[in-house]
Design a protein around this motif. Structure first.
Motif, PDB file in Angstrom:
ATOM      1  N   THR A 100       3.532  73.998  56.235  1.00 42.41           N
ATOM      2  CA  THR A 100       4.108  72.684  56.538  1.00 42.41           C
ATOM      3  C   THR A 100       5.451  72.624  55.833  1.00 42.41           C
ATOM      4  O   THR A 100       5.519  72.499  54.610  1.00 42.41           O
ATOM      5  CB  THR A 100       3.206  71.549  56.044  1.00 42.41           C
ATOM      6  N   GLY A 101       6.531  72.754  56.602  1.00 43.76           N
ATOM      7  CA  GLY A 101       7.845  72.918  55.984  1.00 43.76           C
ATOM      8  C   GLY A 101       8.856  71.866  56.367  1.00 43.76           C
ATOM      9  O   GLY A 101       8.739  71.184  57.392  1.00 43.76           O
ATOM     10  N   PHE A 102       9.876  71.754  55.509  1.00 46.64           N
ATOM     11  CA  PHE A 102      10.962  70.783  55.698  1.00 46.64           C
ATOM     12  C   PHE A 102      12.269  71.405  55.240  1.00 46.64           C
ATOM     13  O   PHE A 102      12.299  72.144  54.252  1.00 46.64           O
ATOM     14  CB  PHE A 102      10.703  69.506  54.893  1.00 46.64           C
ATOM     15  N   CYS A 103      13.348  71.098  55.948  1.00 48.69           N
ATOM     16  CA  CYS A 103      14.687  71.538  55.560  1.00 48.69           C
ATOM     17  C   CYS A 103      15.595  70.317  55.449  1.00 48.69           C
ATOM     18  O   CYS A 103      15.804  69.600  56.438  1.00 48.69           O
ATOM     19  CB  CYS A 103      15.259  72.508  56.575  1.00 48.69           C
ATOM     20  N   PHE A 104      16.121  70.099  54.261  1.00 50.59           N
ATOM     21  CA  PHE A 104      17.014  68.970  54.018  1.00 50.59           C
ATOM     22  C   PHE A 104      18.419  69.509  53.750  1.00 50.59           C
ATOM     23  O   PHE A 104      18.593  70.374  52.902  1.00 50.59           O
ATOM     24  CB  PHE A 104      16.531  68.140  52.834  1.00 50.59           C
ATOM     25  N   LYS A 105      19.426  68.963  54.436  1.00 52.92           N
ATOM     26  CA  LYS A 105      20.803  69.449  54.299  1.00 52.92           C
ATOM     27  C   LYS A 105      21.459  68.797  53.092  1.00 52.92           C
ATOM     28  O   LYS A 105      22.393  68.008  53.187  1.00 52.92           O
ATOM     29  CB  LYS A 105      21.595  69.125  55.569  1.00 52.92           C
ATOM     30  N   LYS A 106      20.920  69.120  51.910  1.00 53.28           N
ATOM     31  CA  LYS A 106      21.492  68.628  50.670  1.00 53.28           C
ATOM     32  C   LYS A 106      20.986  69.467  49.511  1.00 53.28           C
ATOM     33  O   LYS A 106      20.044  70.255  49.659  1.00 53.28           O
ATOM     34  CB  LYS A 106      21.162  67.148  50.463  1.00 53.28           C
ATOM     35  N   ALA A 107      21.630  69.296  48.378  1.00 53.79           N
ATOM     36  CA  ALA A 107      21.292  70.090  47.200  1.00 53.79           C
ATOM     37  C   ALA A 107      19.900  69.724  46.682  1.00 53.79           C
ATOM     38  O   ALA A 107      19.387  68.622  46.942  1.00 53.79           O
ATOM     39  CB  ALA A 107      22.330  69.861  46.107  1.00 53.79           C
ATOM     40  N   TRP A 108      19.293  70.653  45.934  1.00 57.62           N
ATOM     41  CA  TRP A 108      17.921  70.448  45.451  1.00 57.62           C
ATOM     42  C   TRP A 108      17.785  69.188  44.607  1.00 57.62           C
ATOM     43  O   TRP A 108      16.780  68.493  44.675  1.00 57.62           O
ATOM     44  CB  TRP A 108      17.455  71.672  44.649  1.00 57.62           C
TER      45      TRP A 108
END
Length: 412
Positions: free
Chosen positions: A291-299
């Motif tokens: 179950t994955g997610f990609c966020f276009k921002k720094a950790w």
């Protein structure tokens, strides 16, 4: 399909008359061989069809000659106020097509407003836009045009199917749809993720594979004997893309559930230039569900998202890749109650991803539903990155995170 025009059109444009009796006569008058019935059928689908549609035809079947060139010329001869825009991969190809259409019209007695060779303006045309113009998939001057028909002629070819080119073609298609919904796309598929493959299941598609016009069929035995690979033959003649292993996760299945207990891996973005990928993985019977997610921002801008994922997916262990960022992320995750540890990865990324792909039949990607919109979007990006991963992918954060988690779990 045979066309029998019951009425001849006779327009007086000077000494030489424009006369159309039927498409066969029109082609022969222009110096082309008599078209086969299937070629007339293809032409009618492209030129006189409705909506967004696609013609996939075998090589050597005359799609360019009888559809894009002769079909366009016939249409403009019948209607001097009709406007067609042709999109090609290369400018020289578009220029040649326009010049040939103009030559055919001249042979059939048409007159023009100007002597310009790069566009066609029929005598009698109203308005500023020409009857025929050509642009490339890299052109920026699309907006503001008002074509009655757009033809995308071989917008992507086997010699350039990289991700950047595929995205460029898709972007051009998206822009064209804003101009008109009368669009015909012509060619053969070249890659699993190209525009042809993307659209063939969602728009009306006419298939004209090898064997449809036996008189024009190539000698495939001779091509195979000459060393032409089967991948190219299947794409060019049978309009099918074989699995060549370039998309290692393409067969991974999507499910609507997650594992009950998970280990979560975080592949952090340092300054938000790429994606922070977060993937929770765990066993569900014989499958390992991701179950994955990609966020276009720094950790460090994803702390709240990590906390939500930690609680929602019952994570009993958090691992964050610490290559180049030190221990700070670990301390921040401890503050929000995540049992986290750091891990430095050493295996080359592509090799690691290929190793993980060997378990593709035992892996599942979870499609989440009951979460806020930003999580739904991040989940979709994660799934797309994994399924569409290839060696040249611009973004590989999701498959890298998934592969790292799999390698970590296997090493426990």
């Amino acid at each position: 399909m045979n066309f029998d025009f019951s009425t001849s059109f006779n327009f007086n444009f000077g000494k030489k008359e424009r006369v159309i009796t039927d498409f066969v006569t029109f082609c022969e008058r222009a110096g082309y061989p008599k078209p086969f019935n299937k070629q007339i059928e293809m032409k009618d689908f492209v030129i006189n069809g409705e909506g967004i549609r696609m013609l996939l035809g075998a090589r050597r079947y005359g799609k360019t000659d009888y559809c894009t060139i002769l079909g366009t010329a016939e249409k403009l001869m019948l209607n001097p106020n009709y406007r067609i825009l042709i999109i090609t991969k290369e400018q020289s190809r578009g220029t040649d097509i326009v010049a040939e259409v103009r030559e055919i019209l001249a042979k059939n007695g048409c007159k023009f407003q100007t002597n310009a060779r790069k566009v066609v303006r029929m005598r009698g045309l109203m308005g500023k836009e020409p009857n025929l113009a050509a642009l490339t998939v890299r052109s920026k001057g699309v907006r503001g045009r008002h074509p009655d028909l757009v033809i995308m002629e071989d917008p992507i070819t086997p010699d350039d199917t990289g991700e950047a080119e595929r995205l460029r073609v898709k972007k051009m298609f998206d822009e064209i749809v804003k101009l008109t919904h009368n669009i015909a796309i012509i060619g053969q598929p070249a890659h699993k993720l190209d525009l042809f493959q993307t659209l063939r299941k969602v728009i009306p598609t006419k298939l004209v594979p090898f064997g449809s016009i036996p008189e024009l069929d190539a000698d495939l035995d001779a091509e195979r004997a000459a060393g032409v690979d089967e991948y190219s033959i299947q794409a060019s003649y049978f309009l099918e893309i074989l699995d060549d292993g370039s998309l290692p996760f393409s067969k991974i299945k999507t499910v609507d559930y997650s594992a009950k207990d998970n280990i979560t891996w975080v592949d952090p973005s340092h300054k938000g230039k790429d994606y922070t990928a977060i993937v929770a993985g765990g066993r569900n019977l014989n499958d390992f569900v991701l179950t994955g997610f990609c966020f276009k921002k720094a950790w460090y801008d994803c702390i709240e998202e990590m906390q939500v994922i930690h609680k929602k997916f019952n994570n009993y262990h958090f691992v964050i890749e610490t290559n180049g960022i030190g221990e700070l992320p670990i301390r921040e995750l401890h503050k929000i109650g995540c049992p986290c540890q750091g891990f430095n990865t050493t295996m080359e990324k592509h090799k690691k991803i290929l190793n993980a792909s060997t378990f593709v039949n035992d892996l599942k990607l979870a499609l989440v539903k009951d979460m806020p919109a930003n999580f739904l979007q991040a989940n979709k990006i994660f799934i797309d990155q994994v399924k569409n991963y290839e060696y040249s992918s611009k973004y590989d954060d999701a498959p890298d995170a998934a592969a790292s988690l799999i390698a970590y779990v296997r090493g426990l």
